[in-house]
Design a protein around this motif. Structure first.
Motif, PDB file in Angstrom:
ATOM      1  N   MET A  40     -25.751  91.857 -16.028  1.00  0.00           N
ATOM      2  CA  MET A  40     -26.209  91.112 -17.196  1.00  0.00           C
ATOM      3  C   MET A  40     -25.353  89.863 -17.357  1.00  0.00           C
ATOM      4  SD  MET A  40     -27.439  93.903 -19.982  1.00  0.00           S
ATOM      5  CE  MET A  40     -28.087  95.480 -19.443  1.00  0.00           C
ATOM      6  N   LEU A  41     -24.568  89.774 -18.411  1.00  0.00           N
ATOM      7  CA  LEU A  41     -23.726  88.584 -18.577  1.00  0.00           C
ATOM      8  C   LEU A  41     -22.622  88.521 -17.542  1.00  0.00           C
ATOM      9  CD1 LEU A  41     -23.283  88.170 -22.436  1.00  0.00           C
ATOM     10  CD2 LEU A  41     -24.797  86.914 -20.902  1.00  0.00           C
ATOM     11  N   HIS A  42     -22.256  89.661 -16.975  1.00  0.00           N
ATOM     12  CA  HIS A  42     -21.145  89.692 -16.022  1.00  0.00           C
ATOM     13  C   HIS A  42     -21.537  90.499 -14.793  1.00  0.00           C
ATOM     14  CE1 HIS A  42     -19.179  88.215 -19.539  1.00  0.00           C
ATOM     15  NE2 HIS A  42     -19.223  89.379 -20.148  1.00  0.00           N
ATOM     16  N   ASN A  43     -21.280  89.917 -13.636  1.00  0.00           N
ATOM     17  CA  ASN A  43     -21.484  90.653 -12.395  1.00  0.00           C
ATOM     18  C   ASN A  43     -20.141  91.148 -11.876  1.00  0.00           C
ATOM     19  OD1 ASN A  43     -20.223  88.493 -10.949  1.00  0.00           O
ATOM     20  ND2 ASN A  43     -22.181  87.412 -10.793  1.00  0.00           N
ATOM     21  N   ALA A  44     -20.161  91.858 -10.777  1.00  0.00           N
ATOM     22  CA  ALA A  44     -18.930  92.442 -10.240  1.00  0.00           C
ATOM     23  C   ALA A  44     -17.910  91.367  -9.884  1.00  0.00           C
ATOM     24  CB  ALA A  44     -19.256  93.304  -9.022  1.00  0.00           C
ATOM     25  N   GLY A  45     -18.402  90.227  -9.379  1.00  0.00           N
ATOM     26  CA  GLY A  45     -17.482  89.146  -9.025  1.00  0.00           C
ATOM     27  C   GLY A  45     -16.778  88.563 -10.229  1.00  0.00           C
ATOM     28  N   ASP A  46     -17.506  88.380 -11.335  1.00  0.00           N
ATOM     29  CA  ASP A  46     -16.894  87.884 -12.572  1.00  0.00           C
ATOM     30  C   ASP A  46     -15.761  88.795 -13.017  1.00  0.00           C
ATOM     31  OD1 ASP A  46     -18.804  85.824 -12.795  1.00  0.00           O
ATOM     32  OD2 ASP A  46     -20.136  87.057 -14.032  1.00  0.00           O
ATOM     33  N   LEU A  47     -16.036  90.086 -13.008  1.00  0.00           N
ATOM     34  CA  LEU A  47     -15.060  91.059 -13.492  1.00  0.00           C
ATOM     35  C   LEU A  47     -13.847  91.120 -12.579  1.00  0.00           C
ATOM     36  CD1 LEU A  47     -17.711  93.722 -14.459  1.00  0.00           C
ATOM     37  CD2 LEU A  47     -16.206  92.552 -16.076  1.00  0.00           C
ATOM     38  N   ASN A  48     -14.082  91.059 -11.279  1.00  0.00           N
ATOM     39  CA  ASN A  48     -12.966  91.096 -10.343  1.00  0.00           C
ATOM     40  C   ASN A  48     -12.114  89.836 -10.450  1.00  0.00           C
ATOM     41  OD1 ASN A  48     -11.594  92.358  -7.954  1.00  0.00           O
ATOM     42  ND2 ASN A  48     -12.221  90.423  -7.026  1.00  0.00           N
ATOM     43  N   ARG A  49     -12.759  88.679 -10.596  1.00  0.00           N
ATOM     44  CA  ARG A  49     -12.008  87.432 -10.736  1.00  0.00           C
ATOM     45  C   ARG A  49     -11.123  87.469 -11.972  1.00  0.00           C
ATOM     46  NH1 ARG A  49     -16.037  84.195 -10.970  1.00  0.00           N
ATOM     47  NH2 ARG A  49     -16.129  84.241 -13.245  1.00  0.00           N
ATOM     48  N   ALA A  50     -11.677  87.912 -13.097  1.00  0.00           N
ATOM     49  CA  ALA A  50     -10.883  87.997 -14.319  1.00  0.00           C
ATOM     50  C   ALA A  50      -9.712  88.965 -14.126  1.00  0.00           C
ATOM     51  CB  ALA A  50     -11.763  88.441 -15.482  1.00  0.00           C
ATOM     52  N   ARG A  51      -9.960  90.086 -13.489  1.00  0.00           N
ATOM     53  CA  ARG A  51      -8.914  91.079 -13.255  1.00  0.00           C
ATOM     54  C   ARG A  51      -7.775  90.490 -12.423  1.00  0.00           C
ATOM     55  NH1 ARG A  51     -11.764  94.293 -10.352  1.00  0.00           N
ATOM     56  NH2 ARG A  51     -12.741  95.253 -12.188  1.00  0.00           N
ATOM     57  N   VAL A  52      -8.133  89.810 -11.344  1.00  0.00           N
ATOM     58  CA  VAL A  52      -7.123  89.257 -10.437  1.00  0.00           C
ATOM     59  C   VAL A  52      -6.349  88.120 -11.109  1.00  0.00           C
ATOM     60  CG1 VAL A  52      -6.816  87.964  -8.298  1.00  0.00           C
ATOM     61  CG2 VAL A  52      -8.341  89.954  -8.353  1.00  0.00           C
ATOM     62  N   ARG A  53      -7.055  87.207 -11.762  1.00  0.00           N
ATOM     63  CA  ARG A  53      -6.407  86.039 -12.362  1.00  0.00           C
ATOM     64  C   ARG A  53      -5.521  86.426 -13.542  1.00  0.00           C
ATOM     65  NH1 ARG A  53      -6.754  82.031  -8.567  1.00  0.00           N
ATOM     66  NH2 ARG A  53      -8.923  81.632  -7.974  1.00  0.00           N
ATOM     67  N   VAL A  54      -5.991  87.347 -14.367  1.00  0.00           N
ATOM     68  CA  VAL A  54      -5.157  87.804 -15.483  1.00  0.00           C
ATOM     69  C   VAL A  54      -3.938  88.539 -14.950  1.00  0.00           C
ATOM     70  CG1 VAL A  54      -5.060  89.400 -17.442  1.00  0.00           C
ATOM     71  CG2 VAL A  54      -7.032  87.882 -17.162  1.00  0.00           C
ATOM     72  N   GLY A  55      -4.153  89.375 -13.940  1.00  0.00           N
ATOM     73  CA  GLY A  55      -3.029  90.100 -13.344  1.00  0.00           C
ATOM     74  C   GLY A  55      -1.978  89.170 -12.770  1.00  0.00           C
TER      75      GLY A  55
END
Length: 398
Positions: A40-55
């Motif tokens: 929907m608003l977020h795909n797997a790539g969006d979520l992974n990018r946020a996870r990696v960048r925030v980490g």
């Protein structure tokens, strides 16, 4: 031979499961052979990018994350307050209970998806389960259609993030969306509350279309997904693309928004509602962002430019109202609410510039003013502050 983005994704097996049907062999409006999840608003790539960048502690993702974790709705101590009946409009309104719980579910789901914190995941799950076990009706005056639309697509997005989470009763949640929200959505898109087809502003159609699309994705229901996409392209009401954007100023890269003569708060709301539709479709392989020669992009540039304090062209707008289509005319753009900030711009900026490298100077400028974007609870306690899920900086920065 022409190919849709959806068809290329399917052929490559990038996000869709099962046997792919070549785009050229499918109707242009057909849903994907299998829905992408999360999609929907977020795909797997969006979520992974946020996870990696925030980490990694990188901005602007970290600043967006800090905005999320500071929000009261994002705390794992949030307790759901489910109601059997939600009323928006008329006597006994209680819809604020619903939108606060939806945003708490969404924000806790984001925290779990990005940081893996079980307490947040459990909180989101418990909110969703509590409502699917309790809610049986969305009602009120005509505003019930807004409630079923706005909160329908938002609720479905929170559930999509929690798909597969231990203890989350997805099947019961799907039944709630199909039995409580969709009938109200479908009634409005089909009958428009018995009014002239142009009586209701664009946002009424848009939130309804967004809810139907989100329910289609959540429930793997191709007919509902297609209903939303087809209405976006050819619907008779003000939410379809040529009605929501009635006048194009091609030489200026601008296009007039249907609610611009009404006020700017509702124009900004429209950026969020149409943006949600376009992003959800994009994550299923359909490019509505660029449909009809990037008509929506030109409208977003128009709304952004005016709310930055600059002049824009305006063509007299005339439409039919009430049950008998009595004519009403607006001759000038409205400055009511001009210059306010809502968390709708980073999604558009990071799509048109971040993904496509299109020049969108007005969207870029107004997005920068509101960065990092927050979400529900950061823009006041009233419903307008909860019309969009927000956190676009965290989720879309590229």
């Amino acid at each position: 031979m022409s190919f849709t983005r959806r068809g290329l994704l399917a052929a490559a097996g990038a996000t869709l499961a099962g046997a792919a049907v070549p785009a050229a062999l499918r109707p242009a409006s057909a849903a994907p052979a299998a829905f992408a999840h999360p999609g929907m608003l977020h795909n797997a790539g969006d979520l992974n990018r946020a996870r990696v960048r925030v980490g990694a502690g990188q901005d602007p993702w970290l600043s967006g994350w800090n905005r999320l974790t500071a929000n009261a709705h994002a705390q794992p101590t949030w307790t759901a307050n489910p109601q059997a009946t939600i009323i928006r409009g008329g006597t006994g309104q209680n819809y604020g209970i619903l939108y606060n719980d939806i945003h708490a579910a969404y924000q806790n789901a984001l925290r779990w998806r990005i940081a893996g914190t079980t307490a947040n995941g459990d909180c989101a799950r418990d909110i969703l389960n509590a409502w699917s076990a309790t809610l049986t009706r969305v009602t009120g005056n005509a505003d019930r259609f807004l409630a079923a639309g706005i909160y329908g697509w938002q609720f479905a997005n929170a559930a999509e993030l929690m798909r597969g989470y231990s203890g989350f009763d997805l099947a019961r949640f799907q039944r709630m969306m199909l039995g409580v929200f969709y009938p109200v959505n479908n009634d409005f898109l089909t009958n428009h509350n018995g009014a002239c087809i142009t009586n209701y502003w664009a946002n009424w159609d848009l939130c309804t279309m967004a809810s139907i699309m989100a329910i289609g994705i959540l429930c793997d229901d191709a007919a509902k997904y297609d209903q939303a996409v087809n209405y976006f392209k050819t619907g008779a009401g003000n939410g379809s693309i040529t009605h929501a954007v009635p006048f194009v100023y091609a030489s200026q890269g601008l296009a007039q928004w249907q609610e611009s003569g009404r006020d700017q708060g509702h124009s900004l709301m429209g950026m969020g509602q149409m943006g949600a539709i376009c992003e959800m479709a994009w994550n299923q392989g359909d490019d509505l962002y660029s449909y009809d020669s990037t008509r929506f992009m030109r409208a977003a540039e128009y709304v952004a430019r005016y709310n930055l304090g600059n002049d824009v062209p305006y063509t007299t707008y005339t439409w039919g109202t009430g049950q008998n289509c009595a004519t009403v005319t607006q001759t000038v753009i409205s400055d009511a609410g001009r210059g306010q900030i809502r968390p709708v711009w980073d999604q558009l900026y990071y799509h048109y510039y971040g993904r496509l490298r299109r020049s969108v100077p007005n969207i870029a400028a107004i997005a920068a003013l509101g960065r990092p974007e927050g979400g529900g609870g950061d823009y006041g306690p009233n419903s307008g502050g909860f019309d969009q899920l927000g956190f676009g900086t965290l989720m879309y920065a590229k």
